[in-house]
Design a protein around this motif. Structure first.
Motif, PDB file in Angstrom:
ATOM      1  N   LEU A   1      37.017  21.104  47.790  1.00 17.31           N
ATOM      2  CA  LEU A   1      36.124  22.248  47.920  1.00 17.31           C
ATOM      3  C   LEU A   1      36.653  23.218  48.980  1.00 17.31           C
ATOM      4  N   SER A   2      37.107  22.700  50.101  1.00 17.66           N
ATOM      5  CA  SER A   2      37.660  23.555  51.166  1.00 17.66           C
ATOM      6  C   SER A   2      38.885  24.314  50.685  1.00 17.66           C
ATOM      7  N   GLU A   3      39.734  23.659  49.923  1.00 22.51           N
ATOM      8  CA  GLU A   3      40.920  24.337  49.397  1.00 22.51           C
ATOM      9  C   GLU A   3      40.540  25.424  48.394  1.00 22.51           C
ATOM     10  N   LEU A   4      39.495  25.190  47.606  1.00 21.72           N
ATOM     11  CA  LEU A   4      39.021  26.221  46.674  1.00 21.72           C
ATOM     12  C   LEU A   4      38.502  27.439  47.431  1.00 21.72           C
ATOM     13  N   VAL A   5      37.763  27.196  48.505  1.00 22.64           N
ATOM     14  CA  VAL A   5      37.268  28.310  49.332  1.00 22.64           C
ATOM     15  C   VAL A   5      38.456  29.083  49.914  1.00 22.64           C
ATOM     16  N   ALA A   6      39.494  28.371  50.334  1.00 21.93           N
ATOM     17  CA  ALA A   6      40.691  29.034  50.870  1.00 21.93           C
ATOM     18  C   ALA A   6      41.382  29.867  49.788  1.00 21.93           C
ATOM     19  N   LEU A   7      41.429  29.361  48.561  1.00 25.51           N
ATOM     20  CA  LEU A   7      42.012  30.136  47.459  1.00 25.51           C
ATOM     21  C   LEU A   7      41.216  31.417  47.222  1.00 25.51           C
ATOM     22  N   CYS A   8      39.904  31.312  47.285  1.00 26.95           N
ATOM     23  CA  CYS A   8      39.057  32.496  47.135  1.00 26.95           C
ATOM     24  C   CYS A   8      39.356  33.488  48.247  1.00 26.95           C
ATOM     25  N   SER A   9      39.536  32.991  49.450  1.00 29.48           N
ATOM     26  CA  SER A   9      39.852  33.857  50.582  1.00 29.48           C
ATOM     27  C   SER A   9      41.172  34.587  50.350  1.00 29.48           C
ATOM     28  N   GLN A  10      42.163  33.885  49.797  1.00 27.23           N
ATOM     29  CA  GLN A  10      43.445  34.530  49.476  1.00 27.23           C
ATOM     30  C   GLN A  10      43.253  35.693  48.516  1.00 27.23           C
ATOM     31  N   LEU A  11      42.321  35.543  47.611  1.00 26.88           N
ATOM     32  CA  LEU A  11      42.020  36.596  46.637  1.00 26.88           C
ATOM     33  C   LEU A  11      41.107  37.676  47.217  1.00 26.88           C
ATOM     34  N   ARG A  12      40.651  37.460  48.441  1.00 26.96           N
ATOM     35  CA  ARG A  12      39.676  38.337  49.095  1.00 26.96           C
ATOM     36  C   ARG A  12      38.350  38.344  48.330  1.00 26.96           C
TER      37      ARG A  12
ATOM     38  N   LEU B   1      32.508  26.286  41.659  1.00 29.60           N
ATOM     39  CA  LEU B   1      33.390  27.214  42.363  1.00 29.60           C
ATOM     40  C   LEU B   1      34.708  27.378  41.608  1.00 29.60           C
ATOM     41  N   ALA B   2      35.267  26.303  41.084  1.00 27.64           N
ATOM     42  CA  ALA B   2      36.510  26.398  40.301  1.00 27.64           C
ATOM     43  C   ALA B   2      36.287  27.263  39.058  1.00 27.64           C
ATOM     44  N   HIS B   3      35.144  27.089  38.400  1.00 28.69           N
ATOM     45  CA  HIS B   3      34.809  27.900  37.231  1.00 28.69           C
ATOM     46  C   HIS B   3      34.733  29.385  37.611  1.00 28.69           C
ATOM     47  N   GLU B   4      34.011  29.680  38.675  1.00 23.36           N
ATOM     48  CA  GLU B   4      33.856  31.071  39.101  1.00 23.36           C
ATOM     49  C   GLU B   4      35.188  31.647  39.600  1.00 23.36           C
ATOM     50  N   LEU B   5      36.022  30.827  40.214  1.00 20.18           N
ATOM     51  CA  LEU B   5      37.360  31.261  40.605  1.00 20.18           C
ATOM     52  C   LEU B   5      38.154  31.667  39.360  1.00 20.18           C
ATOM     53  N   GLY B   6      37.952  30.954  38.263  1.00 23.43           N
ATOM     54  CA  GLY B   6      38.590  31.340  37.002  1.00 23.43           C
ATOM     55  C   GLY B   6      38.192  32.746  36.588  1.00 23.43           C
ATOM     56  N   HIS B   7      36.909  33.068  36.732  1.00 26.09           N
ATOM     57  CA  HIS B   7      36.461  34.436  36.443  1.00 26.09           C
ATOM     58  C   HIS B   7      37.137  35.437  37.378  1.00 26.09           C
ATOM     59  N   ALA B   8      37.224  35.089  38.657  1.00 24.70           N
ATOM     60  CA  ALA B   8      37.819  35.997  39.641  1.00 24.70           C
ATOM     61  C   ALA B   8      39.291  36.254  39.326  1.00 24.70           C
ATOM     62  N   LEU B   9      40.026  35.215  38.977  1.00 25.89           N
ATOM     63  CA  LEU B   9      41.443  35.384  38.670  1.00 25.89           C
ATOM     64  C   LEU B   9      41.651  36.226  37.417  1.00 25.89           C
ATOM     65  N   ARG B  10      40.719  36.120  36.480  1.00 29.80           N
ATOM     66  CA  ARG B  10      40.787  36.936  35.253  1.00 29.80           C
ATOM     67  C   ARG B  10      40.207  38.325  35.479  1.00 29.80           C
ATOM     68  N   MET B  11      39.578  38.525  36.646  1.00 34.92           N
ATOM     69  CA  MET B  11      38.914  39.779  36.981  1.00 34.92           C
ATOM     70  C   MET B  11      37.870  40.141  35.921  1.00 34.92           C
ATOM     71  N   ASP B  12      37.122  39.125  35.511  1.00 38.51           N
ATOM     72  CA  ASP B  12      36.067  39.340  34.518  1.00 38.51           C
ATOM     73  C   ASP B  12      35.020  40.296  35.073  1.00 38.51           C
ATOM     74  N   THR B  13      34.661  41.278  34.278  1.00 35.04           N
ATOM     75  CA  THR B  13      33.667  42.257  34.700  1.00 35.04           C
ATOM     76  C   THR B  13      32.360  42.120  33.935  1.00 35.04           C
ATOM     77  N   GLY B  14      32.339  41.289  32.935  1.00 33.33           N
ATOM     78  CA  GLY B  14      31.124  41.095  32.160  1.00 33.33           C
ATOM     79  C   GLY B  14      30.988  39.649  31.749  1.00 33.33           C
ATOM     80  N   ASP B  15      29.948  39.387  30.992  1.00 34.47           N
ATOM     81  CA  ASP B  15      29.666  38.030  30.553  1.00 34.47           C
ATOM     82  C   ASP B  15      29.874  37.950  29.048  1.00 34.47           C
ATOM     83  N   SER B  16      30.715  37.043  28.630  1.00 29.82           N
ATOM     84  CA  SER B  16      30.925  36.812  27.207  1.00 29.82           C
ATOM     85  C   SER B  16      31.219  35.339  26.998  1.00 29.82           C
ATOM     86  N   ALA B  17      31.021  34.878  25.784  1.00 27.18           N
ATOM     87  CA  ALA B  17      31.306  33.476  25.476  1.00 27.18           C
ATOM     88  C   ALA B  17      32.786  33.176  25.699  1.00 27.18           C
TER      89      ALA B  17
END
Length: 142
Positions: free
Chosen positions: A17-28, A66-82
């Motif tokens: 979990l801490s490493e995931l938070v650090a990855l998010c921080s890298q992405l700002r 958090l890993a799931h939401e990080l996936g959205h962040a890396l894809r820069m998802d702007t909306g919700d879709s299946a």
């Protein structure tokens, strides 16, 4: 653990979990706990560069969501879709599940719930991973 070599280089690294938070921080991307609509465990807001996690999640749920939401962040998802949800869940599954740990757990686990407990992820993450990879023979009947 960093993103310099891209998201694919993280596959199977099973970060804490801490490493995931650090990855998010890298992405700002800011990670916060906040009330969410009924049925939501997490959310990614591209405009605010923020991931929100529902208060009261277990550590396993926090890590998986958090890993799931990080996936959205890396894809820069702007909306919700299946399709975006499936892609984020696949990312989380491939990130969190170490294939060697899965192979060892399959030797004794009776079902997906036991696999999830052993791997420190939610059952949904296990199911997403197994949908991407050939199902271990032990779990075919599960």
């Amino acid at each position: 653990m960093d993103l310099r070599h891209g998201a694919a280089s993280l596959e199977g690294t099973s970060p804490t979990l801490s490493e995931l938070v650090a990855l998010c921080s890298q992405l700002r991307v800011d990670v916060r706990s906040a009330p969410l609509p009924s049925g939501w465990l997490g959310a990614y807001d591209h405009t605010a560069a923020r991931i929100l996690l529902l208060p009261g999640l277990t550590p396993v749920e926090q890590r998986s969501v958090l890993a799931h939401e990080l996936g959205h962040a890396l894809r820069m998802d702007t909306g919700d879709s299946a399709a975006a949800e499936r892609a984020a869940e696949r990312f989380a599954a491939l990130l969190l599940i170490d294939p060697a740990a899965l192979k060892a757990a399959v030797a004794w686990a009776r079902d997906e719930t036991e696999l999830a407990e052993e791997l420190g992820v939610t059952v949904d993450i296990v199911r997403s991973y197994l949908a991407l990879r050939p199902r271990p023979a032990l779990l075919r009947a599960a």
